[in-house]
Design a protein around this motif. Structure first.
Motif, mmCIF file in Angstrom:
data_model
loop_
_atom_site.group_PDB
_atom_site.id
_atom_site.type_symbol
_atom_site.label_atom_id
_atom_site.label_comp_id
_atom_site.label_asym_id
_atom_site.label_seq_id
_atom_site.Cartn_x
_atom_site.Cartn_y
_atom_site.Cartn_z
ATOM 1 N N ASP A 107 9.669 3.892 -17.553
ATOM 2 C CA ASP A 107 9.226 2.985 -16.401
ATOM 3 C C ASP A 107 8.705 3.569 -15.371
ATOM 4 O OD1 ASP A 107 8.766 1.128 -18.460
ATOM 5 O OD2 ASP A 107 10.328 -0.034 -17.952
ATOM 6 N N ASP A 108 9.875 4.274 -14.866
ATOM 7 C CA ASP A 108 9.718 5.033 -13.621
ATOM 8 C C ASP A 108 8.710 6.032 -13.513
ATOM 9 O OD1 ASP A 108 11.744 3.376 -12.508
ATOM 10 O OD2 ASP A 108 13.474 4.706 -12.893
ATOM 11 N N LYS A 110 6.188 6.302 -15.423
ATOM 12 C CA LYS A 110 4.714 5.477 -15.424
ATOM 13 C C LYS A 110 4.257 5.185 -14.150
ATOM 14 C CE LYS A 110 5.006 3.942 -20.248
ATOM 15 N NZ LYS A 110 5.152 2.619 -21.180
ATOM 16 N N ALA A 111 5.339 4.721 -13.038
ATOM 17 C CA ALA A 111 4.938 4.086 -12.044
ATOM 18 C C ALA A 111 4.912 5.316 -11.014
ATOM 19 C CB ALA A 111 6.277 3.407 -11.381
ATOM 20 N N ALA A 114 0.945 6.137 -11.842
ATOM 21 C CA ALA A 114 0.164 5.253 -11.199
ATOM 22 C C ALA A 114 -0.117 5.971 -9.641
ATOM 23 C CB ALA A 114 0.695 4.133 -11.209
ATOM 24 N N GLU A 115 1.095 6.170 -8.946
ATOM 25 C CA GLU A 115 1.172 6.902 -7.737
ATOM 26 C C GLU A 115 0.334 7.921 -7.659
ATOM 27 O OE1 GLU A 115 3.631 8.435 -4.052
ATOM 28 O OE2 GLU A 115 4.710 7.605 -5.719
ATOM 29 N N SER A 207 1.897 8.998 -17.422
ATOM 30 C CA SER A 207 1.402 7.618 -17.895
ATOM 31 C C SER A 207 2.037 7.293 -19.230
ATOM 32 C CB SER A 207 0.146 7.390 -17.923
ATOM 33 O OG SER A 207 -0.724 7.760 -16.780
#
Length: 300
Positions: A107-108, A110-111, A114-115, A207
């Motif tokens: 999840d980190d 994926k974050a 996004a950045e 992602s």
């Protein structure tokens, strides 16, 4: 044989000399009121010709200064934009290092992806940076946006292939390039593996919750190429600044030469005018003695 001098000859010579004296005073008075040695080209063709040359030189110098100002504006905008691009790339490099931490969860990652996606969008905005309505990274195609957000099925890419320099004449026969070769920045080493392709690959891996440390070398190469182009731009900026200083010096020099050529010496003009007034008054006094009285003068 003796020449007979008549009264009419004396009168004519006196009037001619008085007219010449008045003409000299009129010329000096014009110089005093206008501050210029001449009021029309026929007064002194040499001074008039030199004045035209100096004025032409000043006009050329002013145009060169405008070209320098335009080049400096382009370069300042380009340097500011490249500085912001460097900040984006440094942040991406930091994220790539973080992704190698084994404690980072999917999840980190994926974050982080996004950045990086947002950073890529901002990079596309910078690629389409404009000044006075002209794109600074599009070569000579300044009216066409070099970055297309819809390219490659909507992921966005740098689509410009124009690498032509924009040259401005800043002195007689001296040209400077006001833009940078954007192909060396956004399409390095080629369009298939350019900056946006690297960013898209990083986004794709993150992602999906996977590390992207394998792109560190590619990102380092992109960043180093950006620094190299920025250093080349800095060299051009220094050159243009030196040219601007020289043009300012030339303007002062040409203005001084023009003033020396055309401006009247006020102290000398005032002295000459005062002297001429005395000469004219003396001429009037002597003329009054030359003119003989007539019968009508006795009959008054």
């Amino acid at each position: 044989m003796a020449v007979r001098v008549t009264q009419n000859m004396l009168n004519s010579n006196m009037l001619r000399n008085l007219h010449k004296s008045m003409g000299t005073m009129d010329k000096l008075q014009q110089q005093l009121s206008s501050g210029s040695k001449i009021n029309k080209p026929s007064d002194d063709p040499v001074i008039a010709a030199r004045g035209m040359f100096y004025r032409s030189s000043l006009m050329e110098n002013d145009q060169y200064k405008r070209n320098v100002d335009e080049a400096q504006s382009w370069m300042d905008m380009t340097d500011t934009t490249m500085d912001e691009m460097g900040s984006i790339m440094k942040r991406v490099k930091e994220i790539l290092v973080y992704t190698g931490d084994g404690a980072v969860s999917a999840d980190d990652l994926k974050a982080m992806g996004a950045e990086v996606e947002e950073l890529k969008k901002h990079m596309g905005t910078l690629a389409n940076q404009q000044i006075n309505g002209k794109y600074i990274f599009a070569g000579t195609d300044t009216n066409k946006p070099p970055y297309d957000a819809t390219a490659k099925a909507g992921v966005g890419d740098f689509v410009s292939t124009n690498s032509s320099p924009i040259n401005l004449e800043v002195s007689q026969g001296v040209l400077v390039t006001s833009n940078v070769n954007a192909q060396n920045i956004f399409n390095y080493p080629n369009n298939a593996n350019n900056m946006f392709t690297v960013l898209n690959n990083i986004i794709g891996e993150l992602s999906n919750g996977r590390t992207a440390t394998q792109f560190q070398t590619a990102m380092d190469d992109q960043y180093n190429k950006l620094l190299a182009e920025r250093a080349s731009l800095g060299a051009n900026v220094n050159r243009v600044e030196l040219i601007a200083e020289r043009l300012d010096t030339q303007e002062v020099s040409i203005t001084g030469l023009m003033s020396k050529n055309e401006d009247a010496d006020m102290a000398k003009v005032m002295t000459d005018l005062k002297t001429q007034e005395s000469v004219h008054n003396a001429a009037l006094g002597s003329g009054a003695r030359i003119i003989q009285p007539t019968l009508l003068d006795f009959l008054r």
